[in-house]
Design an enzyme around this catalytic site. Structure first.
Site, PDB file in Angstrom:
ATOM      1  N   LYS A   1       0.761  -1.330   0.052  1.00  0.00           N
ATOM      2  CA  LYS A   1      -0.066  -0.146   0.081  1.00  0.00           C
ATOM      3  C   LYS A   1       0.985   1.125   0.088  1.00  0.00           C
ATOM      4  O   LYS A   1       0.461   2.446  -0.690  1.00  0.00           O
ATOM      5  CB  LYS A   1      -0.985  -0.134   1.199  1.00  0.00           C
ATOM      6  CG  LYS A   1      -1.724  -1.341   1.458  1.00  0.00           C
ATOM      7  CD  LYS A   1      -2.567  -1.191   0.001  1.00  0.00           C
ATOM      8  CE  LYS A   1      -3.247  -2.941   0.277  1.00  0.00           C
ATOM      9  NZ  LYS A   1      -3.989  -3.385  -1.289  1.00  0.00           N
TER      10      LYS A   1
ATOM     11  N   LYS B   1      -1.898   2.190   9.701  1.00  0.00           N
ATOM     12  CA  LYS B   1      -2.119   1.043   8.633  1.00  0.00           C
ATOM     13  C   LYS B   1      -1.072   0.230   8.428  1.00  0.00           C
ATOM     14  O   LYS B   1       0.101   0.601   8.655  1.00  0.00           O
ATOM     15  CB  LYS B   1      -2.605   1.885   7.267  1.00  0.00           C
ATOM     16  CG  LYS B   1      -3.975   2.351   7.439  1.00  0.00           C
ATOM     17  CD  LYS B   1      -4.460   2.756   6.064  1.00  0.00           C
ATOM     18  CE  LYS B   1      -5.840   3.056   6.001  1.00  0.00           C
ATOM     19  NZ  LYS B   1      -6.031   3.383   4.408  1.00  0.00           N
TER      20      LYS B   1
ATOM     21  N   GLY C   1      -8.285  -5.894   3.637  1.00  0.00           N
ATOM     22  CA  GLY C   1      -9.478  -6.533   4.526  1.00  0.00           C
ATOM     23  C   GLY C   1      -9.612  -5.954   6.146  1.00  0.00           C
ATOM     24  O   GLY C   1     -10.091  -6.347   6.763  1.00  0.00           O
ATOM     25  N   GLY C   2      -9.054  -4.872   5.978  1.00  0.00           N
ATOM     26  CA  GLY C   2      -9.101  -3.856   7.329  1.00  0.00           C
ATOM     27  C   GLY C   2      -8.271  -4.387   8.456  1.00  0.00           C
ATOM     28  O   GLY C   2      -8.579  -3.775   9.701  1.00  0.00           O
TER      29      GLY C   2
ATOM     30  N   HIS D   1     -16.226   6.246   0.873  1.00  0.00           N
ATOM     31  CA  HIS D   1     -15.634   5.444   0.190  1.00  0.00           C
ATOM     32  C   HIS D   1     -16.225   5.500  -1.384  1.00  0.00           C
ATOM     33  O   HIS D   1     -17.360   5.077  -1.428  1.00  0.00           O
ATOM     34  CB  HIS D   1     -15.609   4.186   0.947  1.00  0.00           C
ATOM     35  CG  HIS D   1     -14.873   2.976   0.356  1.00  0.00           C
ATOM     36  ND1 HIS D   1     -13.811   2.399   0.628  1.00  0.00           N
ATOM     37  CD2 HIS D   1     -15.010   2.353  -1.025  1.00  0.00           C
ATOM     38  CE1 HIS D   1     -13.143   1.535  -0.009  1.00  0.00           C
ATOM     39  NE2 HIS D   1     -14.119   1.580  -1.091  1.00  0.00           N
TER      40      HIS D   1
ATOM     41  N   GLU E   1      -6.267   2.677  -2.232  1.00  0.00           N
ATOM     42  CA  GLU E   1      -5.481   1.598  -2.702  1.00  0.00           C
ATOM     43  C   GLU E   1      -6.086   1.032  -4.016  1.00  0.00           C
ATOM     44  O   GLU E   1      -7.091   1.455  -4.311  1.00  0.00           O
ATOM     45  CB  GLU E   1      -5.639   0.488  -1.615  1.00  0.00           C
ATOM     46  CG  GLU E   1      -6.875  -0.028  -1.331  1.00  0.00           C
ATOM     47  CD  GLU E   1      -6.659  -0.977  -0.063  1.00  0.00           C
ATOM     48  OE1 GLU E   1      -6.133  -0.854   0.719  1.00  0.00           O
ATOM     49  OE2 GLU E   1      -7.344  -1.984  -0.491  1.00  0.00           O
TER      50      GLU E   1
ATOM     51  N   ASN F   1      -7.420  -2.649  -5.966  1.00  0.00           N
ATOM     52  CA  ASN F   1      -7.744  -4.025  -5.535  1.00  0.00           C
ATOM     53  C   ASN F   1      -7.522  -4.791  -6.735  1.00  0.00           C
ATOM     54  O   ASN F   1      -8.399  -4.460  -7.801  1.00  0.00           O
ATOM     55  CB  ASN F   1      -8.923  -4.158  -4.967  1.00  0.00           C
ATOM     56  CG  ASN F   1      -9.056  -3.660  -3.407  1.00  0.00           C
ATOM     57  OD1 ASN F   1      -8.226  -3.879  -2.581  1.00  0.00           O
ATOM     58  ND2 ASN F   1     -10.212  -3.078  -3.062  1.00  0.00           N
TER      59      ASN F   1
ATOM     60  N   ARG G   1      -8.415  -7.566  -8.350  1.00  0.00           N
ATOM     61  CA  ARG G   1      -9.083  -8.835  -8.408  1.00  0.00           C
ATOM     62  C   ARG G   1     -10.431  -8.390  -8.936  1.00  0.00           C
ATOM     63  O   ARG G   1     -10.902  -7.168  -8.921  1.00  0.00           O
ATOM     64  CB  ARG G   1      -9.062  -9.556  -7.063  1.00  0.00           C
ATOM     65  CG  ARG G   1      -9.827  -8.632  -5.785  1.00  0.00           C
ATOM     66  CD  ARG G   1     -10.147  -9.219  -4.774  1.00  0.00           C
ATOM     67  NE  ARG G   1     -10.887  -8.232  -3.925  1.00  0.00           N
ATOM     68  CZ  ARG G   1     -10.432  -7.417  -3.144  1.00  0.00           C
ATOM     69  NH1 ARG G   1      -9.280  -7.261  -2.629  1.00  0.00           N
ATOM     70  NH2 ARG G   1     -11.035  -6.513  -2.262  1.00  0.00           N
TER      71      ARG G   1
ATOM     72  N   VAL H   1     -16.088  -8.349  -4.305  1.00  0.00           N
ATOM     73  CA  VAL H   1     -17.591  -8.739  -3.830  1.00  0.00           C
ATOM     74  C   VAL H   1     -18.564  -8.122  -4.493  1.00  0.00           C
ATOM     75  O   VAL H   1     -19.735  -8.521  -5.034  1.00  0.00           O
ATOM     76  CB  VAL H   1     -17.446  -8.948  -2.482  1.00  0.00           C
ATOM     77  CG1 VAL H   1     -18.958  -9.214  -1.755  1.00  0.00           C
ATOM     78  CG2 VAL H   1     -16.554  -9.682  -1.619  1.00  0.00           C
TER      79      VAL H   1
END
Lengths: 177, 455
Positions: free
Chosen positions: B117, B158, B164-165, B208, B289, B291, B293, B296
């Protein structure tokens, strides 16, 4: 409804569910559909198959769901005869025997090297520590040990066969008490 | 298409989603399952299921060599990783390539680039995209303290390798920093094997916003609109919507453009999501960031564009050009997704695995359910608690909310506790209806929800 000449792999989920529903309402125990290389076998609960070609057909399935059992088999043209399209199933167990199962997914070898005699064959007696074969995973060979004592009564896989985790490799009859 | 048989290296609803996309494309699917998932719906629906190991993910779904062996043994020529598990492991993408399997996702170097990150933040800065004010790297408590004072409290701690938090901690006072630093570092080490931390200014009134991007092997990259995922509990998304509502169009354009800039510059291939945080107090947006992929919440984008993102993933991995340009995409209506998990909101959201005795999802126009559950299915205790994604579409946000409220009310599940009651509560709050929310809003509702339960 299901169109003629349509491959199983082209059946939609809805169509499959429709087949299951129709079967459930009918008086039949199972339905087998064959088209070229593709087979669909659908059975009601309690039906353990009668497909003499399939080594999994006689397996005792865990009663995990209230839905009818469903098995879709697709035999690809390039797949050799020894590599059957199998759904992931619990090990085959015959009464009075215990299975030696694959501890990992990979290619199973019955011999230490090509042309050599097999580690074990039907009729041999094995101890828990006896090596019964090798499983190759990404060029790494892992020895498979019997983990049971007894006499091998059946060899369930062939040399070079792709095996799943938990698949039965041999059936062993333990010594009588 | 060169891809003829796809090994699905995942489980649950996303495995089923990939199997359906394969079927639509006339491609065969093989699903790799753990022992706990032999009887799962994906195992029944795929053309073939292969058991790769015991229930524990480290011995099955996370085991690269077992999955590669399953792919080769079934003569698959492509692998879809879904989300989670190995989806963002560059080593997995490399192992697939090494064995002649097409990885349905980005190149390993993109995964690696965005996986750290801190590195991703500096890359975004290089491309002229604002990042949340913060530190480069906080090697120890003293550095963290200096950084916290520089950016101004409150701050977020962070993990550089994060996701995933996990490892994220809010620090309100300088005196809390030492303890937070130690716990965060320990969590990061346990979860990612890398305890590197950094500091970001905490924005108490932020949304977000994330942008869906697609890139092909020929250097083209486009956006497929954005989503608002501000409703989060413990940094996990709960409700997602598309498009992002109540942001002015010029700002929306800027955010989309920033996402495409990153995708183009790193020559990103396949589907990805660039996440931003939007400070509602000054209308400033910041890169968070990327992702690498399928996510969901991808269905909300599909519902308002008509684009099947998983099919696009397969076609891109097959080496085809993007099928459309940004100008060809039509956004129509508003979509909302609720994540229904096997957790008991009545008991502090504790996980609730077990047998589902009754499973009756709602049906109707513009209602979509992505789920691997059915009546009689036993939810195993080993994995993620996601049971279903309930997605609705409406002509506008108001209609979509109404449809979602009805759909949640009609959803019958017996045998296990689910988050449906909590979702119904959230979707009835005046703040939510008015769209006056931020990333801390859900957490602030927990007390009221607990109070209502007692009444």
């Amino acid at each position: 409804m299901i169109e003629k000449d349509k491959l199983i792999t082209q059946l939609t989920v809805d169509e499959l569910l429709e087949i299951l529903n129709l079967l459930e309402k009918s008086d039949f125990d199972f339905l087998r559909l064959e088209a070229g290389d593709i087979k669909l076998t659908v059975g009601k609960k309690g039906y353990h198959g009668g497909d003499d070609e399939s080594p999994q057909a006689s397996s005792a399935r865990p009663p995990a769901s209230s839905q009818p059992d469903l098995k879709v088999e697709t035999k690809a043209p390039e797949t050799s005869g020894t590599q059957r399209a199998a759904t992931a199933e619990a090990p085959v167990v015959k009464e009075g025997t215990v299975p030696i199962v694959a501890p990992m997914v990979g290619t199973f070898y019955t011999t230490p090297e090509p042309g050599a005699p097999p580690f074990v064959k039907t009729g041999d007696s094995v101890a828990a520590s006896t090596t019964v074969g090798l499983i190759e995973v990404m060029k790494v060979f892992n020895a498979v040990t019997s983990r049971v004592n007894g006499i091998i009564v059946e060899t369930c896989v062939e040399n070079g066969q792709f095996v799943e985790y938990g698949q039965t490799l041999f059936l062993v009859k333990p010594p009588a008490h | 298409m060169d891809i003829s048989r796809v090994l699905v290296a995942n489980r649950g609803e996303i495995a089923l989603r990939v199997i359906k996309a394969c079927r639509d494309l006339g491609i065969e699917s093989v699903v790799a399952v753990s022992e706990a998932d032999r009887e799962s719906l994906p195992a029944r629906m795929a053309d073939r299921a292969v058991c790769i190991g015991p229930a524990r993910s480290s011995e099955s779904y996370l085991k690269i060599d077992a999955i590669i062996a399953a792919a080769l043994g079934t003569k698959s020529n492509a692998v879809h990783p879904g989300y989670g598990f190995l989806a963002e492991e560059p080593e997995f993408a490399e192992a697939c390539a090494k064995h002649g399997l097409r990885f349905i996702g980005p190149r390993a170097d993109s995964i690696r680039q965005m996986g750290n990150k801190l590195a991703a933040r500096s890359l975004a800065s290089e491309y002229g995209i604002p990042v949340v004010p913060g530190s480069k790297k906080a090697a120890n408590v003293n550095q963290a303290l200096a950084a916290a004072e520089e950016v101004g409290l409150p701050v977020l701690l962070k993990a550089a390798a994060g996701g995933g938090g996990r490892g994220i901690k809010i620090v309100n006072e300088a005196s809390e920093l030492q303890r937070a630093f130690e716990t965060s570092a320990a969590e990061a080490r346990a979860a990612f094997g890398d305890e590197t931390l950094y500091i970001e200014r905490y924005l108490p009134n932020a949304r977000h916003i994330e942008v869906q991007v697609l890139g092909d092997q020929f250097g083209s990259a486009i956006h497929v609109g954005e989503r608002d995922c501000s409703l989060q509990r413990r940094y996990q998304k709960v409700v997602e919507e598309a498009p992002a509502y109540s942001i002015p169009d010029p700002l929306r354009k800027k955010i989309r453009k920033a996402a495409v800039t990153i995708a183009k510059n790193i020559r990103y291939e396949n589907a990805g999501t660039v996440e931003f945080i939007l400070d509602q107090d000054n209308s400033q947006f910041y890169f968070l960031e990327m992702n690498t992929r399928i996510q969901v919440e991808h269905p909300v984008t599909e519902m308002i564009t008509g684009i099947d993102l998983v099919k696009e993933q397969i076609s891109i991995a097959d080496g085809q050009r993007l099928l459309f340009k940004e100008a060809d995409i039509h956004f129509s209506g508003h979509a909302i997704e609720c994540r229904i998990t096997a957790e008991s909101p009545q008991h502090g959201f504790r996980p609730y695995p077990g047998r589902i005795h009754e499973w009756r999802p709602p049906e109707g126009t513009d209602i979509r359910i992505d789920s691997h559950c059915f009546r009689g299915y036993s939810v195993p205790p080993f994995y993620d608690s996601l049971l279903a994604k309930l997605i609705v579409r409406g002509v506008d946000r108001k209609e979509a909310i109404g449809r979602m409220q009805q759909a949640l009310a009609a959803f019958r599940v017996d045998g296990i506790d689910t988050t449906i009651p909590f979702l119904r509560f959230l979707l009835n709050q005046p703040d939510y209806l008015a769209g006056e929310v931020n990333t801390g809003w859900v957490e602030n509702q927990l007390e009221q929800f607990a109070f209502n339960l007692r009444e």
